[in-house]
Structures are given as structure tokens and as C-alpha cells.
Design an enzyme around this catalytic site. Structure first.
Site, PDB file in Angstrom:
ATOM      1  N   HIS A  97     -13.180   2.900   2.807  1.00 25.86           N
ATOM      2  CA  HIS A  97     -12.170   4.027   2.217  1.00 25.86           C
ATOM      3  C   HIS A  97     -13.229   5.117   1.666  1.00 25.86           C
ATOM      4  O   HIS A  97     -14.529   5.232   1.480  1.00 25.86           O
ATOM      5  CB  HIS A  97     -11.311   3.666   1.155  1.00 25.86           C
ATOM      6  N   SER A 133       0.734  -0.939  -0.036  1.00 28.59           N
ATOM      7  CA  SER A 133       0.013  -0.189  -0.050  1.00 28.59           C
ATOM      8  C   SER A 133       0.838   1.194   0.094  1.00 28.59           C
ATOM      9  O   SER A 133       1.921   1.265   0.633  1.00 28.59           O
ATOM     10  CB  SER A 133      -0.871   0.175   1.189  1.00 28.59           C
ATOM     11  N   SER A 134       0.424   2.204  -0.475  1.00 26.18           N
ATOM     12  CA  SER A 134       1.061   3.675  -0.665  1.00 26.18           C
ATOM     13  C   SER A 134       1.484   4.085   0.878  1.00 26.18           C
ATOM     14  O   SER A 134       2.179   5.068   0.599  1.00 26.18           O
ATOM     15  CB  SER A 134       0.424   4.577  -1.653  1.00 26.18           C
ATOM     16  N   CYS A 135       0.670   3.789   1.824  1.00 28.19           N
ATOM     17  CA  CYS A 135       0.864   4.184   3.122  1.00 28.19           C
ATOM     18  C   CYS A 135       1.972   3.839   3.882  1.00 28.19           C
ATOM     19  O   CYS A 135       2.349   4.285   4.835  1.00 28.19           O
ATOM     20  CB  CYS A 135      -0.506   3.982   3.997  1.00 28.19           C
ATOM     21  N   TYR A 146      -0.626  -0.564  10.147  1.00 32.61           N
ATOM     22  CA  TYR A 146      -1.020  -1.293   8.683  1.00 32.61           C
ATOM     23  C   TYR A 146       0.173  -0.927   7.839  1.00 32.61           C
ATOM     24  O   TYR A 146       0.816  -2.117   7.269  1.00 32.61           O
ATOM     25  CB  TYR A 146      -2.161  -0.592   7.955  1.00 32.61           C
ATOM     26  N   LYS A 161       2.628  -3.840   6.513  1.00 34.05           N
ATOM     27  CA  LYS A 161       3.070  -3.934   4.760  1.00 34.05           C
ATOM     28  C   LYS A 161       4.534  -3.609   4.671  1.00 34.05           C
ATOM     29  O   LYS A 161       5.162  -4.427   3.500  1.00 34.05           O
ATOM     30  CB  LYS A 161       2.152  -2.957   4.102  1.00 34.05           C
TER      31      LYS A 161
HETATM   32  O1  GFB Z   1      -9.816   6.634   1.895  1.00 34.04           O
HETATM   33  P1  GFB Z   1      -9.467   6.824   3.214  1.00 34.04           P
HETATM   34  O2  GFB Z   1     -10.177   6.462   4.464  1.00 34.04           O
HETATM   35  O3  GFB Z   1      -7.998   6.836   3.718  1.00 34.04           O
HETATM   36  O4  GFB Z   1      -9.489   8.636   3.404  1.00 34.04           O
HETATM   37  P2  GFB Z   1      -6.370   7.387   3.550  1.00 34.04           P
HETATM   38  C1  GFB Z   1      -9.061   9.533   2.470  1.00 34.04           C
HETATM   39  C2  GFB Z   1      -9.519  10.818   2.874  1.00 34.04           C
HETATM   40  O5  GFB Z   1     -10.760  11.166   2.782  1.00 34.04           O
HETATM   41  C3  GFB Z   1      -9.260  11.284   4.340  1.00 34.04           C
HETATM   42  C4  GFB Z   1     -11.575  11.829   3.782  1.00 34.04           C
HETATM   43  O6  GFB Z   1      -8.822  12.610   4.152  1.00 34.04           O
HETATM   44  C5  GFB Z   1     -10.338  11.228   5.067  1.00 34.04           C
HETATM   45  O7  GFB Z   1     -10.516  12.353   6.089  1.00 34.04           O
HETATM   46  N1  GFB Z   1     -12.792  11.597   4.046  1.00 34.04           N
HETATM   47  C6  GFB Z   1     -13.788  12.541   3.548  1.00 34.04           C
HETATM   48  C7  GFB Z   1     -13.413  10.168   4.097  1.00 34.04           C
HETATM   49  N2  GFB Z   1     -15.133  11.708   4.032  1.00 34.04           N
HETATM   50  C8  GFB Z   1     -14.753  10.463   4.333  1.00 34.04           C
HETATM   51  C9  GFB Z   1     -15.583   9.328   4.644  1.00 34.04           C
HETATM   52  O8  GFB Z   1     -16.803   9.399   4.603  1.00 34.04           O
HETATM   53  N3  GFB Z   1     -14.900   7.947   4.838  1.00 34.04           N
HETATM   54  C10 GFB Z   1     -13.457   7.909   4.572  1.00 34.04           C
HETATM   55  N4  GFB Z   1     -13.159   6.639   4.827  1.00 34.04           N
HETATM   56  N5  GFB Z   1     -12.826   8.879   4.338  1.00 34.04           N
HETATM   57  C11 GFB Z   1      -5.790   5.022   3.869  1.00 34.04           C
HETATM   58  C12 GFB Z   1      -5.195   4.081   4.853  1.00 34.04           C
HETATM   59  O9  GFB Z   1      -5.607   6.146   4.202  1.00 34.04           O
HETATM   60  O10 GFB Z   1      -5.417   4.576   2.839  1.00 34.04           O
HETATM   61  C13 GFB Z   1      -5.152   2.578   4.619  1.00 34.04           C
HETATM   62  O11 GFB Z   1      -5.882   4.217   6.333  1.00 34.04           O
HETATM   63  C14 GFB Z   1      -4.766   2.312   3.246  1.00 34.04           C
HETATM   64  O12 GFB Z   1      -4.011   2.105   5.501  1.00 34.04           O
HETATM   65  C15 GFB Z   1      -5.372   3.266   2.099  1.00 34.04           C
HETATM   66  O13 GFB Z   1      -3.380   2.532   3.048  1.00 34.04           O
HETATM   67  C16 GFB Z   1      -4.806   3.287   0.766  1.00 34.04           C
HETATM   68  O14 GFB Z   1      -6.036   7.575   2.176  1.00 34.04           O
HETATM   69  O15 GFB Z   1      -6.391   8.789   4.348  1.00 34.04           O
END
Ligand code: GFB
Length: 315
Positions: free
Chosen positions: A181, A109-111, A138, A142
Site C-alpha cells: 500500500h 475493507s473500505s473498498c 477484492y 469482502k
Molecule cells: O494504498 P494504495 O495502494 O491503495 O494507494 P488504494 C493509495 C493511493 O496512493 C493511490 C497512490 O492513489 C496510489 O496511486 N500511490 C502513490 C501509491 N505512490 C504509491 C506507491 O508507491 N505505491 C502505492 N501502492 N500507491 C487499496 C485497495 O486501494 O486500498 C485494496 O487496492 C484495499 O483493495 C486498500 O482496499 C485499503 O487506497 O487505492
């Protein structure tokens, strides 16, 4: 060149978004696809995994099994994200080595890259700075997977490679708001707001963070391509090379879904890392480029959601 046609190929994690896309993509390869259900083998159980691999003798393994989730799930379930992923990776990578698997493709993952890595992020940024706290558990798991592939290559000459996808989306994603996500979450919220005739929908954070999104069918194609052409210790980034602010993503999803209300930003929820754009020049120099446009991909994903997930909470 690794030959896939005529070989036995195990897709670990075949029920997930990534694994199911790899299974669909492999239908065109003329290989025998192997899968095993969670009820038959707990992939965290090293002995059970080793026995299954020895009995089924895959030549190629795609390691797409993982405990995954969005920013909130990562932040609130640290033990599961660290333990499950470490256990799955060690069981499958060690088991594959012991059974003489010829090639293994590990999905990361890119994280894994530092929170403030220089953008776009090159593979060489790995372990050059502190991680983003919301997904460090996570990420550590990874990173361990990448290192396992490198270690088995260095010590035993195993042809195990790592692919680092950017944020993914597509059919079979998890649309449960507590674990999903951002794309499936905003798609569900926009859909439910449209159906209810609500004036607004919530978006977590400030809307300012930037993210890059790759359709899972593009990722599956990249994984099959890399299995065939790449052999080396360095992870290879997989993305589109293009990102956008979450606010713009939310507006695009509203357009696709047909919701015309307001966006309300909930700044009590985390933003996470400010930007996570991958440098995809290594993948491009290996002969692969993403094809699925974001708006087109969102439209087909929304169609899938309406047909398969809109009426129920995904597990
Ligand atoms: O996709 P996401 O949950 O993961 O959130 P990350 C991306 C951005 O979208 C963050 C915003 O800035 C969230 O605050 N966001 C806005 C939301 N509204 C929402 C919502 O309703 N739900 C969610 N989930 N986000 C993940 C990692 O990070 O990326 C994992 O936690 C993994 O480990 C994945 O690497 C690819 O991009 O922040």
C-alpha cells in the site's frame, strides 16, 4: 457484552499486519490466544479449517486472514484476490458456525463501498453504486464476507459481526514495492532515496486522491472493543474521520524519513478511487475513537521499518 477474559480466542491471519496487532492487543485481555500456521492449515481448505476449529474449540474468532495488497497488486492479480479471499471467508465462517463459535469478527475493507459514494461514507452506502475497478475483485470477496456474517446471523442466530477498516498502516506491513500500500511504499522509497543521496523519488498517480489512514494498533483496539460491545448485522466502519491528499502524505513521509529531495509524480500509474473517507459516527456512538496521530504513527512505523525491513524486500 461479550466476555473475552478466560475465553479461547483464535486470531486467523496472526502473521499479517492486522492479525499480529490483534494478538498484541489481546495480551491485555486475560484470554487464551490460539493461532495456526499456514504450514499446518491452508485457510482456503474448508475441510482442514473445519477440523482445526472442531479440535481447538475457540469461543471467539477474529477473521483477519486475507490475501491483501496495494492498488497495483489488486489490479494485476484479480484471480488470487477473489478466489483466496472467498475461500478463506467461506471456510472460516462456515466452520465457525458448525463448531458453535459464539462470536466472530470479520475484517473487511473500505473498498467495499461504491467508487463515488457520498463522503464521508456511511455503512448504508454498501451496494448503492459501482465499485472502483482497480480493487473490485477484492471488494466483491469482502462484500461476500459481510453478507455471510449477515446470512448466518439471520438463518442461525450466529453472533458474527463485520468491521470495515479504512486504509491501514503500522509495524509488520508489507514493504515490497510491487504489492504494498501507499505508506510502506513511500516510506521505502524515501528511505532508499535518502540513503542513496538521490535528488527525487517517485510517487504513483497525480497525488490528488485523498485517503484516510488508521494505525493498525488503533484498529486492533477497535476490533476488541467491538467484539465486546457490538452485536448486529450492519458492518461498522473503523477510521479516524480525517483524510489528506496523497501529495501531502508523501511530504509528511519525507519529513519523517528525513528525505529532502523532489517528488516526481508518475501519472502512468493509477490513482484509484478519488476519495475514501469513512463516516465513523457509528463506531464513536459505540464508545470508541482513534487515538494515534498520523505523524506519530508514521514515526514509529519508520522506526520499525529501519529495524526490521529496510535491508530486505518483504515477502
Ligand atoms: O494504498 P494504495 O495502494 O491503495 O494507494 P488504494 C493509495 C493511493 O496512493 C493511490 C497512490 O492513489 C496510489 O496511486 N500511490 C502513490 C501509491 N505512490 C504509491 C506507491 O508507491 N505505491 C502505492 N501502492 N500507491 C487499496 C485497495 O486501494 O486500498 C485494496 O487496492 C484495499 O483493495 C486498500 O482496499 C485499503 O487506497 O487505492
Amino acid at each position: 457484552m461479550f466476555q473475552i477474559a478466560g475465553r479461547r480466542v483464535w486470531v486467523a491471519g496472526h502473521r499479517g499486519m492486522v492479525g499480529s496487532a490483534i494478538v498484541r492487543r489481546l495480551e491485555r485481555e486475560g484470554c487464551e490466544v490460539l493461532t495456526v500456521s499456514r504450514g499446518e492449515v491452508d485457510l482456503r481448505d474448508a475441510q482442514a479449517v473445519a477440523a482445526w476449529i472442531a479440535a481447538n474449540r475457540p469461543n471467539l474468532v477474529f477473521l483477519a486472514a486475507a490475501t491483501v495488497g496495494g492498488i497495483l497488486a489488486n489490479d494485476t492479480r484479480p484471480a488470487e484476490f477473489l478466489y483466496d479471499n472467498l475461500a478463506i471467508e467461506t471456510a472460516i465462517i462456515h466452520g465457525a458456525h458448525r463448531a458453535g463459535v459464539e462470536k466472530l469478527v470479520f475484517l473487511g475493507s473500505s473498498c467495499i463501498y461504491p467508487k463515488f459514494a457520498e463522503q464521508p461514507i456511511r455503512e448504508s452506502a454498501l451496494m448503492t453504486g459501482a465499485l472502483e475497478p482497480t480493487n473490485q475483485w477484492y471488494a466483491i470477496a469482502k462484500i461476500a464476507g459481510v453478507m455471510l456474517c449477515q446470512a448466518y446471523r439471520a438463518q442461525y442466530g450466529a453472533d458474527f459481526i463485520s468491521v470495515m477498516p479504512t486504509n491501514l498502516y503500522g509495524p509488520h506491513d508489507n514493504f515490497d514495492l510491487a504489492a504494498s500500500h501507499v505508506i510502506p511504499a513511500l516510506m521505502r522509497k524515501a528511505h532508499e532515496a535518502k540513503v542513496a543521496g538521490a535528488p527525487a523519488m517517485g510517487v504513483w498517480g497525480t497525488g490528488a486522491p485523498r485517503r484516510e489512514f488508521l494505525h493498525v494498533d488503533d484498529l486492533a483496539d477497535a476490533c476488541v472493543h467491538l467484539a465486546r460491545v457490538y452485536s448486529g448485522p450492519d458492518p461498522i466502519n473503523a477510521g479516524t474521520g480525517v483524510d489528506l491528499p496523497i501529495k501531502d502524505l508523501a511530504q509528511l513521509i519525507c519529513k519523517v524519513v528525513g528525505f529532502q529531495g523532489r517528488l516526481e509524480f508518475d501519472t502512468s500509474k493509477p490513482d484509484g478511487t478519488p476519495r475514501k473517507l469513512l463516516d465513523v459516527s457509528a463506531l464513536q456512538s459505540l464508545g470508541w475513537t482513534a487515538r494515534i496521530d498520523l505523524e506519530d504513527g508514521l514515526r514509529t512505523t519508520y522506526d520499525w521499518f529501519v529495524q526490521n525491513g529496510a535491508g530486505r524486500r518483504a515477502a
